[in-house]
Design a protein around this motif. Structure first.
Motif, short mmCIF file in Angstrom:
data_model
loop_
_atom_site.label_atom_id
_atom_site.label_comp_id
_atom_site.label_asym_id
_atom_site.label_seq_id
_atom_site.Cartn_x
_atom_site.Cartn_y
_atom_site.Cartn_z
N GLN B 156 -7.08 3.05 3.62
CA GLN B 156 -5.81 2.84 4.34
C GLN B 156 -6.09 2.12 5.65
N SER B 160 -4.33 -1.46 5.58
CA SER B 160 -3.00 -1.38 6.17
C SER B 160 -2.54 -2.76 6.65
N ARG B 161 -1.27 -3.09 6.35
CA ARG B 161 -0.80 -4.44 6.65
C ARG B 161 -0.72 -4.67 8.15
N ASP B 162 -0.16 -3.70 8.87
CA ASP B 162 0.09 -3.92 10.29
C ASP B 162 -1.08 -3.53 11.17
N GLN B 163 -1.82 -2.51 10.75
CA GLN B 163 -2.86 -1.98 11.62
C GLN B 163 -4.24 -2.04 11.01
N ASN B 173 -1.67 -11.91 7.02
CA ASN B 173 -0.58 -10.93 6.98
C ASN B 173 -0.40 -10.40 5.57
#
Lengths: 443, 318
Positions: B156, B160-163, B173
């Motif tokens: 994770q 994770s895409r954002d973090q 992205n």
């Protein structure tokens, strides 16, 4: 060695002196015996734990799903309060929230605790109609401070009460006051205003609406609120009960509207958890987030005052914007508690305003269901949330609490994720949902 | 007609007289005492009962339940029989089913073609007694030891895409977990990461057991390193190879934990095992429907097990 043979003697020599005293066969027999004993021991263990089944009303057990440290502490304080007022000891068995939920069928059919924590709505009525929960109507005759909406939410299909509400939280659109003041945003009251505002936010470099659906359930909130705004509360109830067709134009309109709103939602939501989406709001990267009051958990203590919300704007003026999702958590009684009297006395206490006062003092993230409680300790956010729910004409429980759990988890979650992936094929999706619904709602 | 004498010989044996039979039993009694027989009976019965109770009965019950619409509540006597309706539903109106079958096959192919050979390759390298081979060995085996929850968390953090680490490093992205075209590969990489370590250790153990004189002989004969491996070591390791093959097939059929931790096997990560679990376990309790899925999985597994067993038995006979 009863029958000395060359082979046996040879084998005997291989046995280390420490065990040589034992006959080889008796050792085996012993091992088999031990195995059998262990086996029966285990089996007995499975059915056991009812040794204290005597009508000893000095203790009562509670199965709790409040496994997070904060709520767990609150439950412990409430139970302590009961002990001081009644002298009865409460044994709280806390189980991880999700595990509790996943094992609920086996739990209730086995030897459940006298009182257990559960949710209002279909999920409560389901177990009540299956005879797995105890009738607590006479507890309700002694309870004060509950609105009719709460009593209705505690009532089973047969008109009797099976549930004592403890706390609830509303779903609304959250935002940061500081961001909105800085940019001069106004709270939208219609869908058009919401889209205009979102366009402005995009211009200002913000993601208008934070969005996450990796776990499958958060997007149900979006579906619910759109459905409540477009088709009203009664349609929501009937649709959840399987009485309305998912292929109807009404449902189609909900998804069409949602498809129109998807561009103002945070993209790639299927890989994001609600915590990550909430943090994008907290970090001022997103302008709004439709979620339950628990979104506040992702904000620091000094940011709590900066958090505000509004109810989702009106879409159809003839329906208005007065209905909302506000899931209620509370207590139920097992079908055969060890001591029905003790269990009901405890339920009476947890439904009382004394218990509610303890919760208010210790937990700022939920609202107590009992209106008689002293809510002067509420934060500004809690006060506003209580007002919002108080002014609601109808309170829905949330999609996965208002319908069959099998339908919600194995049909709706994949379907909504499919919709987010490909918002174009709505009628194909709805046909698929309807086919599966017919297969599941057979009774 | 050649077998005629045999038959005659067979018939030629006089039916055993009562006395003889008694004598025979008496002789056997002396060979196997009462305790002997009790112990032997127990030794056969206990495992048999365990296997029947823990494997065959549940399997049979699953097959039976797949013909019902039981929701896990109420007495067994009240279960309604619905015939093959569950299977019909699985195939015709249950959207995740086809992706699940495809993903299971993809999983098998990826482990078989990439992860397993790579694990074997690493084992061969580590067998060369490189400097710090203990360190590499531990590092590569670590994923197998780590708890499932931790592995889910580790990935994770990376995906994770954002973090996540990966997007931060690559400056992209990509929605590694959410994009259904990407996430299966992301998960296969994570699954392969674990599988490689497992296979490596198994294979390394096998390589250590290969008689060094075989290699010396090959070297004396002037065989190159690859030729020594493929012509001498690999064939000698046949038992280990079979174990590795079986482990690979089993791992891909029961692949479950990673996708379950990530998103409960939805949205591009459908696997048969995850579908069974989400239907049977938990509040859903579509036991009949889930059992139909489990039965399909059982049949698929049986195909592989049958192929494996017939191959092994045929070769053993040879």
């Amino acid at each position: 060695m009863s029958r000395p043979r060359t082979q046996a003697e040879y084998l005997a020599r291989l046995v280390p002196p420490s065990v040589a005293g034992l006959n080889r066969r008796s050792l085996l027999a012993g091992a088999a015996g031990t195995g059998a004993l262990l086996g029966t021991g285990l089996l007995a263990g499975c059915g056991g734990s009812d040794d204290d089944s005597g009508a000893d009303a000095k203790t009562v057990s509670v199965g709790s799903n409040q496994s997070d440290p904060k709520p767990k502490d609150v439950i412990a304080k409430v139970m302590d309060g009961y002990k001081t007022s009644s002298g009865v000891t409460v044994n709280v068995n806390t189980v991880d929230h999700n595990t509790f939920q996943e094992n609920i069928n086996n739990y209730l059919q086995g030897k459940p605790d006298d009182v257990f924590m559960w949710f209002a709505g279909y999920r409560m009525r389901f177990f009540a109609s299956k005879g797995l929960a105890g009738d607590v109507s006479d507890v309700w005759s002694k309870l004060n401070g509950y609105s009719d909406a709460f009593k209705k939410a505690s009532t089973g299909d047969d008109g009797k009460q099976y549930f004592v509400p403890a706390s609830y939280y509303p779903w609304a659109v959250f935002y940061r006051k500081s961001v909105w003041q800085q940019r001069g945003y106004q709270v939208p009251t219609t869908l058009d205003q919401l889209t205009t505002l979102s366009a402005q936010m995009k211009k200002d470099g913000l993601t208008p609406i934070a969005f996450a659906d990796k776990d499958g359930w958060p997007a149900m909130g979006t579906f619910d609120i759109l459905n409540l705004r477009i088709n009203g509360y009664q349609f929501h109830v009937d649709l959840m009960a399987g009485k309305e067709a998912w292929t109807s134009d009404k449902v189609k309109k909900v998804f069409d509207t949602w498809a129109g709103l998807l561009p103002i939602h945070q993209p790639d939501s299927l890989g994001r958890t609600w915590q990550e989406a909430a943090q994008s709001l907290q970090q001022k990267k997103s302008g709004m987030y439709l979620l339950g009051l628990f979104v506040a958990q992702q904000f620091n203590a000094d940011e709590q005052d900066d958090l505000d919300f509004f109810t989702f704007p009106e879409i159809d003026p003839s329906i208005g914007a007065k209905a909302l999702d506000a899931p209620i958590d509370g207590y139920m009684m097992a079908r055969k508690p060890k001591s029905e009297g003790a269990a009901k006395k405890l339920l009476e206490y947890v439904g009382s305003k004394d218990a509610a006062n303890i919760v208010v003092k210790n937990d700022p993230s939920t609202l107590v269901a009992n209106t008689g409680a002293d809510t002067s300790g509420y934060t500004a956010l809690q006060k506003k949330a209580a007002e919002l729910v108080g002014s609601a004409t109808e309170i829905a429980q949330f999609l996965d609490r208002d319908t069959r759990p099998d339908f919600a988890s194995t049909v709706i979650i994949p379907a909504i994720q499919q919709f987010i992936k490909n918002p174009k094929d709505i009628s194909g999706l709805l046909t698929s949902i309807e086919n599966q619904k017919k297969s599941i709602f057979t009774e | 007609m050649s077998d005629l004498p045999l038959i005659q010989a067979d018939r030629a044996v006089p039916p055993p007289a009562a006395a003889t039979s008694k004598g025979g039993r008496g002789r056997r009694l002396r060979l196997l005492s009462r305790t002997d027989r009790v112990v032997i009976t127990l030794m056969v019965l206990v495992p048999l009962l365990l296997v029947v109770a823990l494997v065959w009965l549940p399997a049979a019950a699953t097959v039976l339940l797949s013909g019902t619409d039981w929701d896990g509540i109420g007495p067994i006597g009240e279960i309604d029989w619905v015939g093959l309706k569950n299977y019909d539903d699985v195939v015709n109106i249950y959207p995740p089913f086809v992706p699940a079958v495809q993903n299971n096959l993809l999983w098998l192919a990826a482990l078989f073609v990439v992860a397993t050979p790579f694990g074997m390759f690493l084992a061969v390298l580590l067998d060369k007694e490189l400097r710090g081979s203990r360190f590499y060995q531990t590092a590569l085996y670590l994923p197998v030891v780590l708890s499932l929850a931790l592995i889910g968390f580790v990935w994770q953090l990376i995906y994770s895409r954002d973090q996540g680490l990966l997007n931060a490093v690559l400056g992209t992205n990509t929605d590694w977990y959410g994009d259904p075209n990407v996430n299966i590969w992301a998960v296969l990489f994570a699954a392969g990461w674990r599988h490689v370590g497992y296979i490596m250790l198994l294979y390394l153990a096998g390589l250590k057991g290969v008689d060094p004189s075989l290699r010396e002989a090959a070297a004396v004969d002037g065989a190159s390193e690859p030729a020594t491996f493929f012509r001498v070591v690999f064939p000698v390791m046949r038992p280990i190879n079979i174990i590795v093959l079986v482990v690979t097939v089993i791992e891909s059929l029961r692949a479950f934990d990673l996708v379950w931790v990530i998103n409960k096997g939805r949205n591009g990560l459908e696997l048969l095992s995850a579908l069974v679990t989400s239907n049977v376990v938990g509040e859903a309790s579509r036991i009949g429907f889930g059992s139909a899925l489990a039965t399909i999985m059982l049949v698929v597994s049986l195909v592989f097990i049958t192929v494996y067993l017939t191959t092994v038995m045929r070769e053993d006979r040879r």
